[in-house]
Write a protein that holds these residues in place. Structure first.
Motif, PDB file in Angstrom:
ATOM      1  N   VAL A   1      69.406 -87.782  96.802  1.00 38.11           N
ATOM      2  CA  VAL A   1      68.254 -87.989  95.814  1.00 38.11           C
ATOM      3  C   VAL A   1      67.365 -86.656  95.826  1.00 38.11           C
ATOM      4  O   VAL A   1      66.882 -86.366  94.683  1.00 38.11           O
ATOM      5  CB  VAL A   1      67.417 -89.277  95.983  1.00 38.11           C
ATOM      6  CG1 VAL A   1      66.202 -89.302  95.078  1.00 38.11           C
ATOM      7  CG2 VAL A   1      68.337 -90.703  95.753  1.00 38.11           C
TER       8      VAL A   1
ATOM      9  N   PHE B   1      69.511 -90.971 100.566  1.00 34.41           N
ATOM     10  CA  PHE B   1      68.136 -90.289 100.338  1.00 34.41           C
ATOM     11  C   PHE B   1      68.165 -88.875 100.002  1.00 34.41           C
ATOM     12  O   PHE B   1      67.548 -88.367  99.377  1.00 34.41           O
ATOM     13  CB  PHE B   1      67.111 -90.751 101.531  1.00 34.41           C
ATOM     14  CG  PHE B   1      66.537 -92.003 101.160  1.00 34.41           C
ATOM     15  CD1 PHE B   1      65.621 -92.441 100.105  1.00 34.41           C
ATOM     16  CD2 PHE B   1      66.700 -93.060 102.147  1.00 34.41           C
ATOM     17  CE1 PHE B   1      65.255 -93.446 100.099  1.00 34.41           C
ATOM     18  CE2 PHE B   1      65.991 -94.553 102.078  1.00 34.41           C
ATOM     19  CZ  PHE B   1      65.312 -94.685 101.027  1.00 34.41           C
ATOM     20  N   LEU B   2      69.073 -88.046 100.921  1.00 33.71           N
ATOM     21  CA  LEU B   2      69.119 -86.840 100.947  1.00 33.71           C
ATOM     22  C   LEU B   2      69.731 -86.500  99.651  1.00 33.71           C
ATOM     23  O   LEU B   2      69.347 -85.282  99.124  1.00 33.71           O
ATOM     24  CB  LEU B   2      70.029 -86.312 102.008  1.00 33.71           C
ATOM     25  CG  LEU B   2      69.076 -86.464 103.655  1.00 33.71           C
ATOM     26  CD1 LEU B   2      70.034 -86.231 104.375  1.00 33.71           C
ATOM     27  CD2 LEU B   2      67.870 -85.827 103.623  1.00 33.71           C
TER      28      LEU B   2
ATOM     29  N   LEU C   1      70.910 -92.677 104.710  1.00 30.22           N
ATOM     30  CA  LEU C   1      70.469 -90.960 105.148  1.00 30.22           C
ATOM     31  C   LEU C   1      71.132 -90.426 103.743  1.00 30.22           C
ATOM     32  O   LEU C   1      70.246 -89.540 103.276  1.00 30.22           O
ATOM     33  CB  LEU C   1      70.966 -90.446 106.387  1.00 30.22           C
ATOM     34  CG  LEU C   1      70.291 -89.605 107.071  1.00 30.22           C
ATOM     35  CD1 LEU C   1      68.553 -89.926 107.076  1.00 30.22           C
ATOM     36  CD2 LEU C   1      70.741 -89.120 108.396  1.00 30.22           C
ATOM     37  N   VAL C   2      72.329 -90.398 103.861  1.00 29.47           N
ATOM     38  CA  VAL C   2      73.110 -89.658 102.839  1.00 29.47           C
ATOM     39  C   VAL C   2      72.569 -89.970 101.353  1.00 29.47           C
ATOM     40  O   VAL C   2      72.060 -89.258 100.595  1.00 29.47           O
ATOM     41  CB  VAL C   2      74.510 -90.039 102.718  1.00 29.47           C
ATOM     42  CG1 VAL C   2      75.198 -89.244 101.545  1.00 29.47           C
ATOM     43  CG2 VAL C   2      75.227 -89.320 104.165  1.00 29.47           C
TER      44      VAL C   2
END
Lengths: 371, 636
Positions: free
Chosen positions: B30, B27-28, B24-25
């Motif tokens: 990016v 992707f966020l 999650l971290v």
């Protein structure tokens, strides 16, 4: 009395962060949609905001309903609902209403529904029930995943031939994420990866429709199709970039208000926020989404049972993939696929599904206990 | 069931969450990084673009396919034309620019402002060109081009102008094009999304005739390019653009496909000249009876499709629409008329086939016949005397056919009409073909709730009563008698790519064979030959010596005439009261290669009004293609 007292107890003890965050997103979404639709420059957008508000209210009511019906009691309907929904998808293909080339809607007379949106929920429930009743230690092998894979593949294919590539992919992504969560054997994972890489070109040439191929090509090389997808992609990048740090202000985004950007109230809604509220506005939204996901994962980790854990993760996955694919598309790091941005995009079916997801998360959160 | 699988399973679950937090971290981050890149790092540049919207896509319009006649003669072409446009976004010095432009183009300032206001009300993006003057001549174009620097926002755009080389003559067949409407965009795009040819505002599509029916083939695929301009609307290309967007994409247009028609433009011109020079109204249809190919299709009065494609004022449009002679109707398929005496061969054929009479049938004509309480008149006041069936056709004696009508009755006549293709559309691929009307007793009962009266059989037998046929049905009926086959008429022979390679061919399509005896058919054909080639024949005075042609005249009274005025001279009546004249001709009579049906509205007689047109078309056909020497086969 006892039941009500118990419920009251749960409501008191309940951690409200999910509710608060989703309501904040809903508010941002409503304000933003108002800005995107208040000009009547695009034919037919005038009444959209009102329409959306009605669905937001309806969705919030459904959220409350699905918060308080114990999710364990819903489990037994999982397969039934799944079968019914697949039937609806077939009906759509036969009797569906066509709109810009794809059949996605079923008319009910007073309104029309999009069974593909509901299908995400049905697949999630079917898979959750399947895994809940299936004990497995040390990870699933490919053979053991065959049945759950079929549960996802059948509706995904039905949706893809509508054609609605975005939703079909989301269904497959949800299933795959859940497989990862319930754990796949390492060897099986490698096989899946290899097969995936090999089958991509096959899917590309035999499954995708011409316009979908063009979108993929446009993502790789925008000069492939300057008229369609390439144009949206360029204009949305201009819109996002021109927002700079603080944006141009509410209802003052030129790209939006002058209609340079097609579809800005549905798939490209994020560009409106980015243009009018800049990097700060975007960051607020992205942080809110992140907090929602983190809390969702925590709900899963503290769930009372396996069903709750799987279900909560599934809800997070559905929201997460929508956010990632939609924003990624608007800012030009993903190909253009028609996927809505939860609580931000215009669309009744999607609003309702998102609220129900939040309802499930709260449902599981209320009934958790500490290990 | 235990609440959670087992303790071991729970523990395992707890461990895997951290991976999902990490994913999650990633992707966020990016997303955030990309947002930072677009909004902060490149923000100022993007803002410039948004403010001036200096990048737009410009269409490279694909030329529409061309249309040729059966011998490859060009009928419809695209010619370059110049439009003077204004892009409102760059119109900075509005008053001055409009003033200059007005004097250059000799258009009033008011009109220019009107066009701009119209565009504004459509809410198009400001960089969209607003057309101020279409199809401007080259001198004015040069003047505007040389002054463009001093008139910000004004530009010259080139466009392919659809040019219909045969103008009015083929207007109804070929049709015209026009700017697409919102509804059309909606309807087309829902079906065209699968193709490449999506429609946009400002595109042109076929609105009428073949342009409309074959729009999908004729319309090309537009190309597009991105154009980057400076703040004054002048184009430029700079490296800065490439840095932001990469190479600006370009796609080439693909011209539309060409159509090759079955129409013969020379024959069409013969027909058109007759109607045009004599100011006639009506319709001409010529078919090849052996395959249904349409050789001539003309409707008069007509309109100029080149003018219409450019767009005409609503006043002119409504004027044309209200014209009592209906220039927008393709009368060959959209209008139906009472067939009059041209219907008689069908009645004779029916009587022979049914065995109610033999070819030697004879009767006496005294100019009128009493049946029931009414008196039925022959067109010859003094009567034809003793007359047989063949002469009855040659001289078009009504009394002969009254008698046949009594013997046959309407329902038998109806059966033969169906066999010969009346009472149903011919199926030609043009919109709005009418069915015509062929009555029978059941129809009358359903329509009026009344029984069929025997007296009506008499009127039906001479082509009066309720019967209505379109010219193309009538031509097809005669083709059917001659060849014993009914074909679906076709207008397009083949489709070619823009470079001339054939990509599609339309084959003749036989609808059904007609089950009639050769001897009866030959009898009818001989009688039709007599109409033209015997001294008593109704078309004798309009024949060409040596032209091997058969045919039948017909005259249609438009209003019931009081019995004392029946023999009043038609020419003395008000034009709109005068009779219509029919003539259907076939040639060569033993093995017809061409059938021509002409309706000349208000021309009083089939013989003088319509026969010369048929004759001249057949003559032109003969001069061009010749007739083969009659084959000696069983049918001959």
């Amino acid at each position: 009395m006892k039941v009500i007292a118990g419920l009251y107890d749960k409501v008191l003890k309940y951690d409200y962060s999910i509710t608060v965050m989703s309501i904040l997103i809903v508010i941002i979404g409503a304000i933003n949609l108002y800005s995107a639709t208040h000009t009547s420059t695009v034919a037919g957008t005038a009444g959209l905001f009102k329409h959306q508000v009605i669905f937001l209210i309806l969705g919030a009511l459904l959220m409350v309903v699905f918060t308080f019906i114990d999710y364990r009691k819903l489990e037994r309907f999982a397969y039934l609902v799944y079968a019914f929904n697949v039937l609806l998808l077939i009906l759509v293909l036969v009797f569906g209403q066509e709109s810009s080339g794809s059949k996605r809607w079923l008319s009910l007379g007073f309104t029309r529904i999009q069974p593909s949106e509901m299908m995400k929920l049905s697949v999630l429930w079917a898979l959750a029930r399947y895994f809940n009743n299936d004990r497995n230690i040390g990870g699933y092998s490919l053979k053991e995943l065959f049945v759950p894979f079929m549960i996802a593949l059948l509706p995904a294919l039905l949706v893809i031939i509508e054609p609605d590539l975005g939703t079909g992919l989301i269904i497959l992504l949800i299933a795959f994420s859940l497989f990862m969560f319930i754990k796949i054997k390492a060897s099986s994972l490698i096989i899946i990866a290899v097969v995936g890489v090999i089958s991509l070109p096959l899917v590309y040439s035999f499954v995708l429709k011409d316009y979908q191929k063009r979108r993929v090509l446009t993502f790789i090389d925008p000069s492939e199709d300057p008229r369609g997808a390439g144009y949206n992609s360029l204009q949305s990048r201009i819109a996002v970039g021109s927002g700079q740090l603080v944006g141009k202000g509410f209802m003052r985004g030129t790209q939006t208000q002058l209609n340079f950007l097609p579809e800005h109230h549905t798939d490209f809604i994020f560009s409106v926020l980015a243009e009018e509220h800049g990097f700060l506005g975007c960051s607020v939204l992205v942080i809110l989404y992140s907090l929602l996901f983190f809390t969702g994962i925590r709900v899963s980790s503290k769930a009372r049972d396996k069903l709750g854990a799987i279900l909560a993760m599934g809800c997070v996955f559905i929201l997460f993939w929508h956010v990632l694919i939609n924003i990624g598309m608007v800012i030009g790091i993903m190909p253009i696929v028609g996927v809505t941005l939860p609580f931000m995009s215009y669309g009744g079916s999607s609003v309702i599904v998102n609220f129900i997801l939040i309802g499930f998360l709260q449902n599981i959160a209320i009934r958790r206990f500490m290990f | 069931m235990p609440l959670l699988g087992g303790k071991d399973e729970i523990r395992e679950y707890q461990e895997r969450y951290k991976y999902f937090y990490i994913i999650l971290v990633i992707f966020l981050s990016v997303i955030s990084l990309r947002l930072w890149y677009l909004q902060i790092y490149k923000g100022t540049q993007f803002k410039l673009y948004a403010e001036q919207n200096r990048i737009w896509q410009e269409k490279d319009r694909a030329p529409r396919g061309m249309i040729f006649d059966r011998n490859g003669k060009l009928l419809v072409d695209n010619r370059l034309s110049f439009d003077i446009i204004i892009r409102p976004q760059y119109l900075l010095d509005k008053e001055n620019t409009i003033q200059k432009l007005s004097s250059m183009l000799e258009i009033s300032e008011k009109n220019i402002k009107l066009e701009l206001a119209k565009a504004k009300s459509k809410n198009l993006p400001l960089f969209y060109p607003v057309v101020i003057s279409e199809d401007v001549d080259r001198d004015k174009v040069a003047l505007v081009e040389s002054n463009k620097l001093f008139m910000q926002g004004v530009d010259v755009l080139t466009r392919n102008k659809r040019t219909y080389l045969y103008g009015e003559s083929m207007a109804h067949v070929i049709g015209y094009i026009g700017e697409v409407s919102r509804d059309e965009i909606r309807n087309h795009n829902s079906e065209y999304v699968k193709y490449d040819k999506k429609l946009f505002m400002g595109d042109y599509i076929g609105k009428f005739g073949l342009e409309n029916v074959w729009d999908k083939e004729l319309r090309g695929k537009d190309g597009a390019q991105y154009v980057v301009v400076d703040a004054n609307g002048r184009r430029r290309n700079s490296e800065e653009n490439e840095a932001l967007f990469g190479n600006l994409p370009i796609s080439d247009y693909v011209p539309g496909n060409n159509l090759v028609l079955t129409i013969d433009s020379d024959l069409q011109e013969v027909a058109y000249r007759h109607f045009h020079e004599e100011g006639k109204k009506g319709a001409v249809i010529a078919l090849d009876p052996n395959n249904g190919e349409v050789l001539v299709m003309l409707s008069s009065p007509s309109f100029d499709p080149t003018v219409l494609s450019k767009g005409i004022s609503s006043i002119m449009m409504s004027e044309m629409k209200n014209n009592p002679y209906r220039p927008f109707y393709n009368k060959t398929i959209q209008d139906h008329y009472s067939p009059g005496s041209t219907f008689k061969p069908l009645v004779a054929l029916a009587a022979l086939e049914e065995g109610l009479i033999d070819p030697g049938f004879q009767t006496t004509c005294r100019g009128s016949l009493r049946f029931g309480r009414r008196k039925y008149h022959c067109h010859s006041k003094w009567g034809h005397g003793t007359i047989d069936l063949r002469k009855g056709i040659v001289r078009s004696c009504d009394i002969v056919f009254y008698k046949l009508g009594m013997k046959l009755g309407v329902d038998k006549i109806y059966d033969y009409s169906v066999k010969l293709g009346l009472s149903s559309p011919t199926g030609i691929n043009l919109p709005n073909e009418t069915t015509g009307l062929m009555p029978n007793s059941e129809w009358k009962y359903n329509r009026f709730g009344e029984r069929w009266i025997p007296g009506e059989n008499l009127a039906v037998a001479i082509g009066q009563s309720y019967t209505l046929v379109t010219p193309i049905q009538l031509a097809n009926m005669y083709a059917g008698i001659a060849t014993k086959k009914i074909f679906k008429p076709i207008l397009v022979k083949k489709i070619e790519k823009y470079d001339g390679t054939e990509i599609g061919k339309i084959d003749p399509e036989m609808i059904h064979e007609i089950d009639i005896k050769d001897q009866n058919r030959d009898f009818i054909m001989k009688a039709l030959w007599g109409v033209v080639n015997e001294r008593e024949g109704t078309a004798w005075w309009y024949r060409y010596k040596g032209l091997d042609m058969a045919g039948k005249t017909g005259t249609v009274q438009l209003f019931r005439i009081a019995s004392d005025k029946i023999y009043q001279k038609c020419e003395e009546m008000d034009e709109r009261m005068r009779h219509h004249g029919w003539f259907v001709g076939l040639a060569p009579y033993k093995h017809p290669q061409i059938v021509v049906a002409v309706i000349a509205e208000h021309s009083c007689h089939g013989s003088s009004g319509a026969a010369p047109i048929v004759r001249d078309i057949i003559k032109a056909y003969y001069d061009k293609y010749g007739f083969p020497s009659p084959k000696k086969d069983s049918q001959g």
